[in-house]
Design a protein around this motif. Structure first.
Motif, PDB file in Angstrom:
ATOM      1  N   ILE A  15       0.863  -1.173   0.000  1.00 12.05           N
ATOM      2  CA  ILE A  15       0.000   0.000   0.000  1.00 12.05           C
ATOM      3  C   ILE A  15       0.900   1.224   0.000  1.00 12.05           C
ATOM      4  N   GLU A  16       0.758   2.045  -0.987  1.00 12.44           N
ATOM      5  CA  GLU A  16       1.568   3.249  -1.067  1.00 12.44           C
ATOM      6  C   GLU A  16       0.954   4.349  -0.206  1.00 12.44           C
ATOM      7  N   VAL A  17       1.806   5.066   0.513  1.00 10.60           N
ATOM      8  CA  VAL A  17       1.335   6.142   1.373  1.00 10.60           C
ATOM      9  C   VAL A  17       0.613   7.197   0.551  1.00 10.60           C
ATOM     10  N   GLU A  18       1.122   7.489  -0.641  1.00 12.69           N
ATOM     11  CA  GLU A  18       0.525   8.539  -1.465  1.00 12.69           C
ATOM     12  C   GLU A  18      -0.902   8.211  -1.872  1.00 12.69           C
ATOM     13  N   THR A  19      -1.219   6.930  -2.080  1.00 17.94           N
ATOM     14  CA  THR A  19      -2.546   6.588  -2.555  1.00 17.94           C
ATOM     15  C   THR A  19      -3.488   6.199  -1.425  1.00 17.94           C
ATOM     16  N   SER A  20      -3.014   5.531  -0.396  1.00 21.71           N
ATOM     17  CA  SER A  20      -3.912   5.063   0.647  1.00 21.71           C
ATOM     18  C   SER A  20      -3.985   5.995   1.847  1.00 21.71           C
ATOM     19  N   TYR A  21      -2.853   6.472   2.305  1.00 21.55           N
ATOM     20  CA  TYR A  21      -2.793   7.290   3.505  1.00 21.55           C
ATOM     21  C   TYR A  21      -1.949   8.535   3.238  1.00 21.55           C
ATOM     22  N   PRO A  22      -2.462   9.448   2.437  1.00 17.61           N
ATOM     23  CA  PRO A  22      -1.663  10.612   2.049  1.00 17.61           C
ATOM     24  C   PRO A  22      -1.503  11.642   3.158  1.00 17.61           C
ATOM     25  N   SER A  23      -2.275  11.519   4.223  1.00 24.26           N
ATOM     26  CA  SER A  23      -2.243  12.504   5.298  1.00 24.26           C
ATOM     27  C   SER A  23      -2.247  11.788   6.641  1.00 24.26           C
ATOM     28  N   PRO A  24      -1.639  12.393   7.652  1.00 27.32           N
ATOM     29  CA  PRO A  24      -1.725  11.784   8.981  1.00 27.32           C
ATOM     30  C   PRO A  24      -3.137  11.871   9.564  1.00 27.32           C
ATOM     31  N   LEU A  25      -4.002  12.672   8.940  1.00 32.71           N
ATOM     32  CA  LEU A  25      -5.396  12.779   9.365  1.00 32.71           C
ATOM     33  C   LEU A  25      -6.265  11.879   8.514  1.00 32.71           C
ATOM     34  N   GLN A  26      -7.295  11.307   9.150  1.00 33.80           N
ATOM     35  CA  GLN A  26      -8.225  10.466   8.413  1.00 33.80           C
ATOM     36  C   GLN A  26      -9.639  10.713   8.915  1.00 33.80           C
ATOM     37  N   PHE A  27     -10.598  10.574   8.013  1.00 37.39           N
ATOM     38  CA  PHE A  27     -12.004  10.593   8.381  1.00 37.39           C
ATOM     39  C   PHE A  27     -12.518   9.178   8.641  1.00 37.39           C
ATOM     40  N   TYR A  28     -11.729   8.167   8.343  1.00 40.04           N
ATOM     41  CA  TYR A  28     -12.105   6.766   8.525  1.00 40.04           C
ATOM     42  C   TYR A  28     -13.420   6.457   7.819  1.00 40.04           C
ATOM     43  N   SER A  29     -13.562   6.950   6.598  1.00 36.44           N
ATOM     44  CA  SER A  29     -14.805   6.766   5.870  1.00 36.44           C
ATOM     45  C   SER A  29     -14.923   5.380   5.249  1.00 36.44           C
ATOM     46  N   CYS A  30     -13.810   4.722   4.977  1.00 37.35           N
ATOM     47  CA  CYS A  30     -13.838   3.379   4.388  1.00 37.35           C
ATOM     48  C   CYS A  30     -13.220   2.382   5.355  1.00 37.35           C
ATOM     49  N   PRO A  31     -13.885   1.272   5.588  1.00 37.16           N
ATOM     50  CA  PRO A  31     -13.290   0.259   6.466  1.00 37.16           C
ATOM     51  C   PRO A  31     -12.028  -0.329   5.838  1.00 37.16           C
ATOM     52  N   PRO A  32     -11.107  -0.774   6.676  1.00 38.52           N
ATOM     53  CA  PRO A  32      -9.864  -1.341   6.146  1.00 38.52           C
ATOM     54  C   PRO A  32     -10.092  -2.676   5.457  1.00 38.52           C
ATOM     55  N   THR A  33      -9.185  -3.012   4.561  1.00 35.59           N
ATOM     56  CA  THR A  33      -9.213  -4.308   3.893  1.00 35.59           C
ATOM     57  C   THR A  33      -7.909  -5.025   4.191  1.00 35.59           C
ATOM     58  N   GLY A  34      -7.872  -6.287   3.886  1.00 36.13           N
ATOM     59  CA  GLY A  34      -6.654  -7.060   4.108  1.00 36.13           C
ATOM     60  C   GLY A  34      -6.793  -7.949   5.325  1.00 36.13           C
ATOM     61  N   ASN A  35      -5.735  -8.654   5.620  1.00 39.49           N
ATOM     62  CA  ASN A  35      -5.714  -9.598   6.728  1.00 39.49           C
ATOM     63  C   ASN A  35      -4.943  -9.022   7.897  1.00 39.49           C
ATOM     64  N   VAL A  36      -5.435  -9.313   9.088  1.00 39.20           N
ATOM     65  CA  VAL A  36      -4.774  -8.907  10.321  1.00 39.20           C
ATOM     66  C   VAL A  36      -4.731 -10.125  11.222  1.00 39.20           C
ATOM     67  N   SER A  37      -3.560 -10.442  11.733  1.00 37.92           N
ATOM     68  CA  SER A  37      -3.459 -11.589  12.634  1.00 37.92           C
ATOM     69  C   SER A  37      -4.154 -11.252  13.950  1.00 37.92           C
ATOM     70  N   LEU A  38      -4.522 -12.270  14.691  1.00 38.08           N
ATOM     71  CA  LEU A  38      -5.209 -12.076  15.960  1.00 38.08           C
ATOM     72  C   LEU A  38      -4.321 -11.316  16.942  1.00 38.08           C
ATOM     73  N   THR A  39      -3.050 -11.610  16.944  1.00 41.14           N
ATOM     74  CA  THR A  39      -2.102 -10.916  17.829  1.00 41.14           C
ATOM     75  C   THR A  39      -2.021  -9.438  17.471  1.00 41.14           C
ATOM     76  N   GLU A  40      -1.905  -9.154  16.176  1.00 44.32           N
ATOM     77  CA  GLU A  40      -1.830  -7.774  15.717  1.00 44.32           C
ATOM     78  C   GLU A  40      -3.146  -7.046  16.022  1.00 44.32           C
ATOM     79  N   PHE A  41      -4.259  -7.720  15.844  1.00 43.55           N
ATOM     80  CA  PHE A  41      -5.578  -7.166  16.149  1.00 43.55           C
ATOM     81  C   PHE A  41      -5.637  -6.727  17.603  1.00 43.55           C
TER      82      PHE A  41
END
Length: 196
Positions: A15-41
């Motif tokens: 995931i490129e910072v420029e396309t997915s997270y271009p700013s340290p601020l977010q509105f959290y308008s879209c839920p995340p995608t991908g896999n997250v391990s239980l430990t990381e969760f």
């Protein structure tokens, strides 16, 4: 019963910072995608909860929200958490992966707690109040670097026109009266006002 039969093909996705997270601020308008391990969760949920508890503790301490002292204490606590991106600094190429991972953790952890705190109205209110204060603190911090705010507004389709210096002078009294935590002496220093 067989689920997902056959062999699994593992694809690495960057995931490129420029396309997915271009700013340290977010509105959290879209839920995340991908896999997250239980430990990381679990780790992400605990990190985010610690951050929100810090916001709560500072709010209960009697300090004025978003005051310099409040912000300094909050950002001192942020500095202890290396996985939380709070800085408005430019991203160097050597830190790009680190910033990308931290912004992803911020995004995912918000949604984890959003799920955890949706069970009752009291929990929802607590979560929204402290996330709002967290966003406000991060917005104020990023506003010191005008390009971060411009990128945030552009990426979230927020189209506001900044008012000119002449208009600021003309409306100085109204702007001071209608702006939280500002006095007329420091109004011009690094502040941008927008027409709504």
């Amino acid at each position: 019963m067989e689920f997902g039969g056959g062999r699994k093909i593992r694809r690495s996705r960057r995931i490129e910072v420029e396309t997915s997270y271009p700013s340290p601020l977010q509105f959290y308008s879209c839920p995340p995608t991908g896999n997250v391990s239980l430990t990381e969760f679990d780790e992400m949920a605990i990190e985010r909860l610690k951050i929100l508890r810090t916001v709560e503790r500072l709010n209960l301490s009697g300090q004025v929200k978003s005051s310099d002292d409040w912000m300094n204490k909050l950002y001192d606590d942020f500095a202890k958490n290396k996985n939380f991106v709070h800085s408005a600094e430019k991203i160097s190429s050597s830190k790009r992966d680190e910033v990308e991972a931290a912004r992803r953790r911020d995004h995912v952890s918000h949604f984890i707690l959003r799920l955890a705190y949706c069970r009752t109205e009291d929990l929802r209110r607590w979560f929204i109040a402290h996330e709002t204060d967290l966003f406000r603190a991060r917005f104020i911090h990023c506003s010191r670097n005008g390009s971060d705010i411009k990128n945030f507004m552009l990426n979230n389709n927020l189209h506001f026109t900044p008012i000119s210096a002449e208009e600021v002078q003309k409306e100085r009294e109204n702007l001071v009266g209608g702006t939280y935590n500002i006095n007329s002496g420091d109004m011009m220093e690094g502040r941008t006002f927008y027409k709504l």
